[in-house]
Design an enzyme around this catalytic site. Structure first.
Site, PDB file in Angstrom:
ATOM      1  N   CYS A  85      34.681   7.992  70.874  1.00 52.90           N
ATOM      2  CA  CYS A  85      35.622   8.978  70.351  1.00 52.90           C
ATOM      3  C   CYS A  85      34.871   9.928  69.433  1.00 52.90           C
ATOM      4  O   CYS A  85      34.027   9.488  68.642  1.00 52.90           O
ATOM      5  CB  CYS A  85      36.737   8.268  69.588  1.00 52.90           C
ATOM      6  SG  CYS A  85      37.982   9.374  68.886  1.00 52.90           S
ATOM      7  N   HIS A 126      43.803   7.453  76.139  1.00 56.01           N
ATOM      8  CA  HIS A 126      43.085   7.471  74.857  1.00 56.01           C
ATOM      9  C   HIS A 126      43.759   8.443  73.888  1.00 56.01           C
ATOM     10  O   HIS A 126      43.999   8.116  72.715  1.00 56.01           O
ATOM     11  CB  HIS A 126      41.624   7.872  75.108  1.00 56.01           C
ATOM     12  CG  HIS A 126      40.787   7.943  73.876  1.00 56.01           C
ATOM     13  ND1 HIS A 126      39.882   6.961  73.536  1.00 56.01           N
ATOM     14  CD2 HIS A 126      40.706   8.889  72.889  1.00 56.01           C
ATOM     15  CE1 HIS A 126      39.289   7.300  72.398  1.00 56.01           C
ATOM     16  NE2 HIS A 126      39.770   8.465  71.998  1.00 56.01           N
ATOM     17  N   GLU A 127      44.078   9.637  74.378  1.00 56.07           N
ATOM     18  CA  GLU A 127      44.664  10.660  73.501  1.00 56.07           C
ATOM     19  C   GLU A 127      46.104  10.331  73.123  1.00 56.07           C
ATOM     20  O   GLU A 127      46.528  10.590  71.996  1.00 56.07           O
ATOM     21  CB  GLU A 127      44.561  12.044  74.147  1.00 56.07           C
ATOM     22  CG  GLU A 127      43.148  12.481  74.497  1.00 56.07           C
ATOM     23  CD  GLU A 127      42.113  12.304  73.394  1.00 56.07           C
ATOM     24  OE1 GLU A 127      42.475  12.309  72.191  1.00 56.07           O
ATOM     25  OE2 GLU A 127      40.930  12.150  73.727  1.00 56.07           O
ATOM     26  N   HIS A 130      46.008   8.091  70.301  1.00 61.06           N
ATOM     27  CA  HIS A 130      45.820   8.839  69.050  1.00 61.06           C
ATOM     28  C   HIS A 130      47.174   9.289  68.498  1.00 61.06           C
ATOM     29  O   HIS A 130      47.415   9.193  67.289  1.00 61.06           O
ATOM     30  CB  HIS A 130      44.954  10.085  69.274  1.00 61.06           C
ATOM     31  CG  HIS A 130      43.490   9.868  69.047  1.00 61.06           C
ATOM     32  ND1 HIS A 130      42.961   9.580  67.809  1.00 61.06           N
ATOM     33  CD2 HIS A 130      42.442   9.918  69.901  1.00 61.06           C
ATOM     34  CE1 HIS A 130      41.647   9.460  67.907  1.00 61.06           C
ATOM     35  NE2 HIS A 130      41.312   9.663  69.179  1.00 61.06           N
TER      36      HIS A 130
END
Length: 136
Positions: A85, A126-127, A130
């Site tokens: 990341c 992944h995002e 977040h």
């Protein structure tokens, strides 16, 4: 405008709030910042540039695509992988899914419903993590 990358885990672990049309400037800044880092970054969430909004951008080939208020509605075929990341150092293990279905608004705030697979699906997961305040 290109924004600095946030590295503070405490800030990154804050759950994002839904974006509205008033956040169109955040979309632009996020796209600009991703383009500036595309040599070593394939996706970003708004909290990575200091904006606690549920907005992500993903490089799909050479095209950066904005997803506003993304929701993963289906996940299929889990697998284990290692990810890095831009906001964190090193690689970490995580579970991802080979195929996902996502509901989101595009940059013009039009509803979208789309299936993604492979590396693009992994980036989106992944995002979206977040946005949930989840770090790898």
């Amino acid at each position: 405008m290109i924004r600095p990358i946030v590295h503070d885990p405490q800030h990154l672990q804050t759950k994002a709030v839904p974006a509205t049309r008033a956040d169109a400037g955040v979309v632009t800044d996020l796209l600009d910042t991703l383009r500036a880092h595309q040599a070593n970054c394939v996706g970003m969430a708004a909290n990575m540039i200091g904006q606690n909004k549920r907005i992500i951008v993903v490089l799909m080939g050479v095209l950066p695509v904005a997803m506003i208020n993304p929701q993963i509605t289906q996940k299929r075929a889990p697998f284990q992988t290692q990810e890095g990341c831009l906001s964190l150092t090193g690689q970490r293990p995580t579970t991802r899914y080979k195929t996902i279905t996502v509901d989101y608004l595009n940059a013009q705030f039009q509803p979208q419903h789309q299936e993604f697979s492979g590396f693009i699906a992994q980036i989106i997961q992944h995002e979206v993590d977040h946005c949930q305040g989840i770090l790898i």
